[in-house]
Design an enzyme around this catalytic site. Structure first.
Site, PDB file in Angstrom:
ATOM      1  N   HIS A  32      28.598  35.798  99.412  1.00 49.82           N
ATOM      2  CA  HIS A  32      27.983  36.161 100.717  1.00 49.82           C
ATOM      3  C   HIS A  32      27.625  35.203 101.340  1.00 49.82           C
ATOM      4  O   HIS A  32      26.373  34.106 100.473  1.00 49.82           O
ATOM      5  CB  HIS A  32      27.163  37.534 100.658  1.00 49.82           C
ATOM      6  CG  HIS A  32      27.448  38.767 100.762  1.00 49.82           C
ATOM      7  ND1 HIS A  32      28.533  39.554  99.623  1.00 49.82           N
ATOM      8  CD2 HIS A  32      27.420  39.766 100.782  1.00 49.82           C
ATOM      9  CE1 HIS A  32      29.148  40.258  98.924  1.00 49.82           C
ATOM     10  NE2 HIS A  32      28.320  40.529 100.435  1.00 49.82           N
ATOM     11  N   GLU A  65      25.445  35.307 106.554  1.00 47.58           N
ATOM     12  CA  GLU A  65      25.310  36.890 106.637  1.00 47.58           C
ATOM     13  C   GLU A  65      23.863  36.816 107.944  1.00 47.58           C
ATOM     14  O   GLU A  65      24.363  36.933 109.186  1.00 47.58           O
ATOM     15  CB  GLU A  65      25.124  37.979 105.965  1.00 47.58           C
ATOM     16  CG  GLU A  65      25.309  39.303 106.449  1.00 47.58           C
ATOM     17  CD  GLU A  65      24.699  40.238 105.206  1.00 47.58           C
ATOM     18  OE1 GLU A  65      24.568  39.827 104.023  1.00 47.58           O
ATOM     19  OE2 GLU A  65      24.878  41.411 105.523  1.00 47.58           O
ATOM     20  N   ASP A  99      32.192  47.037 103.905  1.00 51.63           N
ATOM     21  CA  ASP A  99      30.814  47.178 103.494  1.00 51.63           C
ATOM     22  C   ASP A  99      30.040  47.445 102.562  1.00 51.63           C
ATOM     23  O   ASP A  99      30.008  48.036 101.289  1.00 51.63           O
ATOM     24  CB  ASP A  99      29.701  46.125 104.378  1.00 51.63           C
ATOM     25  CG  ASP A  99      28.511  44.537 103.825  1.00 51.63           C
ATOM     26  OD1 ASP A  99      28.801  44.593 102.780  1.00 51.63           O
ATOM     27  OD2 ASP A  99      27.728  44.550 104.150  1.00 51.63           O
TER      28      ASP A  99
HETATM   29  N1  HPA Z   1      24.670  41.617 101.659  1.00 59.02           N
HETATM   30  C1  HPA Z   1      24.390  40.998 100.740  1.00 59.02           C
HETATM   31  N2  HPA Z   1      24.303  42.300  99.790  1.00 59.02           N
HETATM   32  C2  HPA Z   1      24.425  42.872  99.592  1.00 59.02           C
HETATM   33  C3  HPA Z   1      25.524  43.821 100.973  1.00 59.02           C
HETATM   34  C4  HPA Z   1      25.261  42.721 102.118  1.00 59.02           C
HETATM   35  O1  HPA Z   1      25.987  43.244 103.131  1.00 59.02           O
HETATM   36  N3  HPA Z   1      25.826  44.300 100.401  1.00 59.02           N
HETATM   37  C5  HPA Z   1      25.501  44.610  99.469  1.00 59.02           C
HETATM   38  N4  HPA Z   1      24.673  43.873  98.711  1.00 59.02           N
HETATM   39 ZN    ZN Z   2      28.516  42.752 101.485  1.00 57.64          ZN
END
Ligand code: HPA
Ligand code: ZN
Length: 348
Positions: free
Chosen positions: A202, A205, A283
């Protein structure tokens, strides 16, 4: 209604064969199942009802979601709980014609509560095997490290997962992003790759474009999860476009966690038009108001996606998957047949 409009209706989206590449299995825990499992495990919940739980799912940012996400998953104690959780997701995905799913799980969120790693992964894996046999959904598992915990804890988790590497295709990085840069986890990801695991993370975001650079250069990721903040850095966009690094975008998540003010403000269409390899995913569907179809539908309606945009998004998801070349080809042919048959009216 013209053929073009009909081609992107809700039923068209529902029937489309698709792959999901960004789904946290713990984020698919619907309040109904949370209550059922809490009841049989004797765990008390702070919510008086399913409706009250849903009303609490009103988030201001990533952390406000994560607080409820970690709380909700505390009902999961036994192998059967992880089986039921995964099976429920697979049934929903199957109803939306998901043909292949690459599923994240967060072992540290369970082992830190005293639930053995083996309990977690065995429950999930048994459901995935049943999903393949009974629903025809192929799947892979991606083990995520919680970035708000230390790199040492991540390394310990990697080593303790060794007996189960045969069930794990890749490692990932999730949880609270800002203040926890990918570079902190370079050694763990090096170690994972040394043992043949793929890597994703990730990034971008809530965190800055710099975190996406680090995920690429330090963690050598095959895909970026989210990555929407890449558009702030033209050089980064150029790199992602040239190398066709897949971005697993989650439209409803981004609106619920206020990365974008509304679906109309989401950069998904802009990213597609920039030539980026964008995919659509759910997600944490139980918390964000929809599974993959609802994400496609919201993006289609909010951003005016064309039939060609939708085709590209789905094609990208098959190409960006960790499937073998032969399986990718088979699913891509299925996708082409679906679009062709709907246009010529050969089927239905
Ligand atoms: N971002 C970061 N960590 C997470 C997310 C997310 O969207 N969903 C579950 N853990
Ligand atoms: Zn995620």
């Amino acid at each position: 209604m013209s053929l073009r409009e009909a081609a992107v209706s809700r039923t068209f989206i529902q029937g489309m064969p698709k792959a999901e590449l960004h789904i946290h299995i713990e984020g698919s825990l619907e309040p109904e199942l949370m209550f059922e499992i809490a009841g049989r495990n004797g765990v008390s919940l702070r919510y008086a009802s399913v409706e009250e739980a849903r009303r609490a799912y009103d988030f201001s940012d990533l952390q406000s979601f994560l607080d409820l996400y970690y709380e909700g998953m505390q009902v999961l104690l036994n192998e059967r709980d992880f089986y039921d959780l995964t099976w429920a997701y697979l049934q929903r995905a199957s109803a939306q014609n998901v043909r292949h799913a690459e599923i994240f799980f967060d072992p540290q969120a369970h082992t830190d509560r005293g639930v053995p790693f083996e309990t977690v992964i065995t429950g999930i894996r048994r459901a995935l095997e049943d999903g393949e046999q009974q629903l025809g959904i192929s799947s892979e598992l991606i083990m995520c490290f919680l970035r708000h915990l230390s790199a040492e804890a991540a390394m310990e988790t990697l080593h303790s997962s060794l007996p189960f590497w045969k069930w794990i295709v890749a490692v990932g990085l999730d949880s609270s992003e800002v203040g926890h840069p990918p570079e902190d986890f370079k050694a763990v990801f090096d170690e994972a790759r040394k043992h043949g695991l793929l890597t994703v993370a990730h990034a971008g975001e809530e965190g800055p474009p710099e975190y996406i650079w680090q995920a690429l250069d330090d963690l050598k990721v095959a895909r970026i999860d989210h990555g929407v903040r890449c558009v702030e850095d033209p050089k980064l966009v150029e790199r992602l476009r040239e190398e066709q690094i897949p971005l697993t975008v989650c439209p409803l998540s981004n609106v619920k966690l206020r990365v974008f003010d509304s679906i109309q403000d989401h950069d998904l269409k802009r990213m597609l038009d920039l030539g980026l390899c964008v995919t659509v995913n759910s997600d944490d569907p139980a918390y964000f108001g929809g599974y993959i179809d609802e994400n496609f539908e919201a993006a289609r309606e909010g951003l005016g996606l064309s039939r060609d945009d939708i085709y590209r998004l789905v094609k990208n998801s098959f190409q960006a998957s960790f499937l073998s070349a032969a399986k990718k080809q088979r699913l891509l042919r299925e996708l082409d047949d679906y679009f062709a048959s709907r246009l010529t009216g050969r089927l239905r």
